[in-house]
Scaffold this motif. Structure first.
Motif, PDB file in Angstrom:
ATOM      1  N   PHE A 149      -0.656   2.781   1.450  1.00 54.53           N
ATOM      2  CA  PHE A 149      -0.510   1.926   2.629  1.00 54.53           C
ATOM      3  C   PHE A 149       0.478   0.800   2.372  1.00 54.53           C
ATOM      4  O   PHE A 149       0.673   0.358   1.246  1.00 54.53           O
ATOM      5  CB  PHE A 149      -1.869   1.347   3.014  1.00 54.53           C
ATOM      6  CG  PHE A 149      -2.846   2.399   3.428  1.00 54.53           C
ATOM      7  CD1 PHE A 149      -2.956   2.777   4.750  1.00 54.53           C
ATOM      8  CD2 PHE A 149      -3.623   3.046   2.487  1.00 54.53           C
ATOM      9  CE1 PHE A 149      -3.836   3.768   5.128  1.00 54.53           C
ATOM     10  CE2 PHE A 149      -4.512   4.031   2.858  1.00 54.53           C
ATOM     11  CZ  PHE A 149      -4.619   4.400   4.179  1.00 54.53           C
ATOM     12  N   PHE A 155     -10.558  -0.327  -2.908  1.00 55.27           N
ATOM     13  CA  PHE A 155     -11.963  -0.682  -2.729  1.00 55.27           C
ATOM     14  C   PHE A 155     -12.213  -1.872  -3.647  1.00 55.27           C
ATOM     15  O   PHE A 155     -12.564  -1.723  -4.817  1.00 55.27           O
ATOM     16  CB  PHE A 155     -12.860   0.510  -3.073  1.00 55.27           C
ATOM     17  CG  PHE A 155     -12.482   1.748  -2.308  1.00 55.27           C
ATOM     18  CD1 PHE A 155     -12.439   1.726  -0.919  1.00 55.27           C
ATOM     19  CD2 PHE A 155     -12.161   2.918  -2.963  1.00 55.27           C
ATOM     20  CE1 PHE A 155     -12.089   2.855  -0.208  1.00 55.27           C
ATOM     21  CE2 PHE A 155     -11.802   4.053  -2.252  1.00 55.27           C
ATOM     22  CZ  PHE A 155     -11.763   4.014  -0.879  1.00 55.27           C
ATOM     23  N   PHE A 167      -3.733   9.541  11.189  1.00 55.67           N
ATOM     24  CA  PHE A 167      -4.358   8.330  11.714  1.00 55.67           C
ATOM     25  C   PHE A 167      -4.132   8.208  13.210  1.00 55.67           C
ATOM     26  O   PHE A 167      -4.952   7.647  13.924  1.00 55.67           O
ATOM     27  CB  PHE A 167      -3.829   7.097  10.987  1.00 55.67           C
ATOM     28  CG  PHE A 167      -4.484   6.898   9.667  1.00 55.67           C
ATOM     29  CD1 PHE A 167      -4.154   7.707   8.601  1.00 55.67           C
ATOM     30  CD2 PHE A 167      -5.466   5.951   9.497  1.00 55.67           C
ATOM     31  CE1 PHE A 167      -4.780   7.557   7.377  1.00 55.67           C
ATOM     32  CE2 PHE A 167      -6.098   5.796   8.278  1.00 55.67           C
ATOM     33  CZ  PHE A 167      -5.750   6.596   7.221  1.00 55.67           C
ATOM     34  N   SER A 173      -5.941  14.929   4.413  1.00 56.07           N
ATOM     35  CA  SER A 173      -5.814  14.573   3.007  1.00 56.07           C
ATOM     36  C   SER A 173      -6.434  15.649   2.122  1.00 56.07           C
ATOM     37  O   SER A 173      -6.014  15.847   0.994  1.00 56.07           O
ATOM     38  CB  SER A 173      -6.417  13.201   2.745  1.00 56.07           C
ATOM     39  OG  SER A 173      -7.731  13.326   2.315  1.00 56.07           O
ATOM     40  N   ALA A 189      -8.997   3.466   4.026  1.00 54.83           N
ATOM     41  CA  ALA A 189      -8.622   4.037   2.735  1.00 54.83           C
ATOM     42  C   ALA A 189      -9.559   5.186   2.380  1.00 54.83           C
ATOM     43  O   ALA A 189      -9.121   6.218   1.880  1.00 54.83           O
ATOM     44  CB  ALA A 189      -8.659   2.968   1.659  1.00 54.83           C
ATOM     45  N   ALA A 190     -10.857   5.017   2.650  1.00 56.81           N
ATOM     46  CA  ALA A 190     -11.812   6.069   2.314  1.00 56.81           C
ATOM     47  C   ALA A 190     -11.456   7.351   3.054  1.00 56.81           C
ATOM     48  O   ALA A 190     -11.467   8.436   2.485  1.00 56.81           O
ATOM     49  CB  ALA A 190     -13.231   5.623   2.665  1.00 56.81           C
ATOM     50  N   ARG A 191     -11.118   7.194   4.327  1.00 62.24           N
ATOM     51  CA  ARG A 191     -10.773   8.396   5.091  1.00 62.24           C
ATOM     52  C   ARG A 191      -9.490   9.011   4.589  1.00 62.24           C
ATOM     53  O   ARG A 191      -9.342  10.237   4.541  1.00 62.24           O
ATOM     54  CB  ARG A 191     -10.667   8.040   6.573  1.00 62.24           C
ATOM     55  CG  ARG A 191     -12.018   8.112   7.261  1.00 62.24           C
ATOM     56  CD  ARG A 191     -12.062   7.295   8.521  1.00 62.24           C
ATOM     57  NE  ARG A 191     -10.910   7.506   9.361  1.00 62.24           N
ATOM     58  CZ  ARG A 191     -10.581   6.709  10.369  1.00 62.24           C
ATOM     59  NH1 ARG A 191     -11.334   5.665  10.651  1.00 62.24           N
ATOM     60  NH2 ARG A 191      -9.521   6.952  11.095  1.00 62.24           N
ATOM     61  N   SER A 192      -8.542   8.160   4.192  1.00 57.15           N
ATOM     62  CA  SER A 192      -7.261   8.706   3.738  1.00 57.15           C
ATOM     63  C   SER A 192      -7.439   9.476   2.433  1.00 57.15           C
ATOM     64  O   SER A 192      -6.549  10.203   2.024  1.00 57.15           O
ATOM     65  CB  SER A 192      -6.241   7.590   3.550  1.00 57.15           C
ATOM     66  OG  SER A 192      -6.402   6.999   2.287  1.00 57.15           O
ATOM     67  N   LEU A 193      -8.585   9.303   1.771  1.00 57.72           N
ATOM     68  CA  LEU A 193      -8.820  10.040   0.523  1.00 57.72           C
ATOM     69  C   LEU A 193      -9.724  11.234   0.748  1.00 57.72           C
ATOM     70  O   LEU A 193     -10.221  11.835  -0.201  1.00 57.72           O
ATOM     71  CB  LEU A 193      -9.428   9.112  -0.516  1.00 57.72           C
ATOM     72  CG  LEU A 193      -8.454   8.031  -0.982  1.00 57.72           C
ATOM     73  CD1 LEU A 193      -9.166   6.942  -1.721  1.00 57.72           C
ATOM     74  CD2 LEU A 193      -7.364   8.633  -1.837  1.00 57.72           C
TER      75      LEU A 193
END
Ligand SMILES: Nc1ncnc2c1ncn2[C@@H]1O[C@H](COP(=O)(O)OP(=O)(O)OP(=O)(O)O)[C@@H](O)[C@H]1O
Ligand SMILES: [Mg+2]
Lengths: 251, 423
Positions: free
Chosen positions: A82, A88, A50, A74, B304-308
């Motif tokens: 996190f 989602f 990140f 990833s 979150a989408a990017r982390s997956l």
């Protein structure tokens, strides 16, 4: 398998992480602890891509990965959760797990539009994997609920399941026990140990709950104000004077 | 609390006066060579005062009015019910779609020529709204320049037919693909933008395309537009009274029936119907495919989408490209229906209307979006007498919707997925 060497991260005038080193072997649980604002999450953010660190190296299975975009890291098998749950929310629990597997799926538009047998087979596989992990974390009954409507503890477990369906090699958990009650924390404890024992993943854990950390960690790294303070086995850390001082000083 | 309410209400009433008095209460009249400022008649002044008082009263009692409104029966009783089992839902949905398709097929043969023409327009808006629903409703990317892709589709057909004599059936995929290409091109510069910034850049893009079409006179004819766009043919049969192209025969000659200009209109309607239906099915399928789910994941939580492992680039570009593709479809049909297009058909208002359809229908919900497209296109036609107030009514309807049902007419429902327990 993971080695962090002299990692530094500077935000303007603030040196949030200063020369932190860390290494993780196969099938090992390594914890990072430290007072609030010590820079733990920032270390995670650098490891997961990140942030591009301002100094130092991160090697994952012998490959330098610092500065690689997050989604590529990833895909290498280095997945994180996190500090504040990021699900989602409007999607159902299963859909959360399906999305996580989509980088495994060939996203070819045509084969999906006409539903080739090959496409169906892969889809079924990801459904089965989702079902398996939902069962594993006790959410199978809730599979078609919207993720945002789950109780907090369930959301935490879903987040871990969502990482596990990607079949990672290294899992990074940022304060997974925050906000859980003692019973839930014990369950989490079991789950993390089983991830290591049964699924052969390594875990890097950030946690403030000392009993949890002491119980499950193989090794612990302490950071204070961005600087490495101590590292060793739980016993060594428990009796380390610097660590005691830092924690008492904070309290 | 009460005093604050009154203060606020007074302020609102004052603003009402401030805005409406100069606009309605003062008139400019030309007296010979000069302009003269005259006051309006007393009726207008009274009306303005009454309006201010109404605003004052509404604002003072706003809370109680809104709670009362909240208790009113729901506009759509169905929308809050529990999700039904998947098989039942699929059956119902299929039954519903079959019924709609059958009535839509019979429709053009029982209504007037004007109604069929209007229905074609409705179907064009359905296609546009379904496409924009991908970008805004599913991927959560606020696109205010969507009309640009519609324009690209329409102009592709117009230009291809004018310069190369290309027919509708070749222009249709060409227009859609070119629009998709423009979607891709817009996607690149806005990859990093979200929310307001994205909205402004897309708005600018829409205007650039329109201004380009307006000013590139040598190619596009500028504000004069392009005329003589051919009608679609059916296996080489033309629908005009006389054959335009050597070697073709005309529809009425082939079947030995007298020439009727409604044949052509019905044919266009049917083409639009089939295309809208294909768009509906294709997007519905996409929604349950990896691409569709990653659009939603990106909307819900980009980090979150990017982390997956989802790449932001891929997901955003696919949303823009696929959304634009369907606008290109709609544009080609529109050009063929009108026979003449000019940049005036592709102003910002069109983007706003399509966006309003998506919001009114319920972001992400296909059935809702289709219903809203029908309502938004037909209502102004029914209320022709009020055509001057069209935008006013439209605005009022939007405000009311946002108070009553911020989630839209038929909010999106999740698909139920059956799982087998794994050992
Ligand atoms: N993006 C950023 N920009 C500027 N400063 C930042 C940024 N991210 C973190 N920091 C700063 O870096 C320091 C370390 O923050 P970090 O979140 O890593 O702490 P932490 O150890 O995770 O604390 P906690 O236990 O409260 O989660 C803090 O002083 C924080 O304000
Ligand atoms: Mg933290």
């Amino acid at each position: 398998m993971l080695e962090v060497r002299n990692l530094s991260m500077r935000f303007g005038g603030l040196l949030a992480v200063d020369q932190v080193s860390l290494n993780v072997q196969e099938h090992e649980i390594v914890s990072i602890i430290g007072p609030n604002g010590a820079g733990k999450t920032t270390v995670f953010n650098c490891m997961s891509g990140f942030y591009a660190p301002t100094g130092g190296e991160i090697l994952f299975q012998g490959r330098e990965i610092q500065g690689t975009p997050d989604y590529k890291i990833s895909r290498l098998g280095l997945v994180r959760t996190f500090q504040h749950v990021r699900l989602f929310n409007k999607m159902t629990v299963v859909e959360n797990l399906l999305v996580a597997q989509h980088r495994h799926l060939n996203t070819n538009l045509l084969s999906g539009l006409i539903k080739t047998p090959n496409y169906r087979e892969r889809e079924q596989k990801s459904l089965d994997r989702a079902a398996y992990w939902l069962d594993r974390v006790g959410l199978l009954e809730l599979a078609n609920r919207e993720a945002g409507n789950l109780a907090y503890g369930q959301q935490r477990r879903l987040e871990i399941a969502r990482c596990m369906v990607t079949e990672p090699q290294l899992l990074m958990l940022d304060e997974p026990a925050a906000g859980l009650n003692p019973a839930e924390t014990r369950e989490l404890n079991q789950l993390i140990i089983s991830l290591k024992e049964d699924y052969r993943v390594s875990v890097v854990l950030i946690e403030h709950d000392m009993s949890l950390v002491m119980e499950i960690s193989d090794r612990i790294n302490v950071i204070n104000q961005g600087k490495p303070l101590a590292s060793g086995t739980p016993d060594e850390i428990r009796h380390n004077d610097d660590v005691i001082k830092a924690y008492l000083g904070e309290a | 609390m009460a005093t604050q309410n009154i203060k606020h209400a007074l302020f609102c009433a004052f603003i009402t006066l401030l805005i409406s008095f100069p606009i309605l209460g003062l008139n400019l009249e030309s007296a010979g060579t000069t302009l003269e400022l005259t006051g309006a008649d007393s009726a207008t002044i009274v009306a303005i005062l009454v309006a201010a008082i109404v605003v004052f009263l509404f604002q003072t009692f706003r809370d109680s009015i809104l709670t009362a409104a909240g208790k009113m029966p729901k506009l759509n009783r169905w929308s809050d019910r529990q999700p039904m089992p998947q098989e039942k839902r699929l059956k119902l949905e299929n039954l519903f779609m079959t019924l709609i398709m059958i009535s839509a097929l019979i429709w053009p043969f029982i209504v007037s020529r004007g109604s069929v023409d209007l229905s074609t327009l409705v179907l064009i808006y359905v296609m546009l709204a379904l496409g924009l629903n991908v970008v805004v409703g599913l991927a959560g990317l606020l696109d205010l320049g969507y009309v640009a892709f519609y324009a690209v589709g329409a102009y592709t057909f117009a230009l291809l037919s004018q310069y190369l004599g290309v027919s509708f059936w070749i222009a249709l995929p060409a227009g859609a693909l070119l629009a998709a290409l423009f979607g891709l091109a817009l996607g690149f510069p806005v990859l990093r933008l979200r929310g307001d910034y994205l909205a402004i850049v897309t708005l600018g893009f829409g205007e650039i395309i329109r201004i380009l079409l307006n000013n590139w006179t040598s190619l596009t004819g500028g504000p004069n537009g392009i005329g003589g766009i051919p009608d679609p043919t059916l296996f080489g049969m033309e629908f005009g009274r006389r054959i335009k192209e050597e070697g073709n025969i005309s529809f009425h000659d082939f079947f030995g029936i007298p020439y009727d200009s409604t044949h052509k209109i019905i044919f266009l309607y049917l083409i639009a119907l089939v295309l809208a239906f294909i768009s509906f099915l294709a997007i519905r399928r996409l929604m349950s495919m990896p691409v569709g789910r990653s659009w939603e994941a990106l909307r819900e939580d980009e980090i979150a989408a990017r982390s997956l492992g989802l790449s932001r680039t891929g997901v955003k570009l696919s949303a823009f490209t696929i959304g634009a593709f369907f606008a290109g479809f709609a544009g080609t049909v529109f050009a063929s229906k009108q026979g003449f297009i000019s940049p005036e058909s592709f102003v910002f208002l069109e983007s706003a209307i399509v966006l309003a359809i998506v919001v009114l229908g319920g972001m992400g919900s296909q059935v809702g979006v289709i219903l809203a497209a029908i309502a938004v296109t037909i209502l102004p036609e029914l209320a022709r007498e009020f055509s001057e107030y069209r935008m006013l009514i439209f605005g009022a309807a939007m405000v009311l919707m946002m108070v009553w049902r911020p989630q839209g007419l038929m909010p999106m429902r999740r698909v139920h997925i059956n799982l087998q327990k794994q050992e």
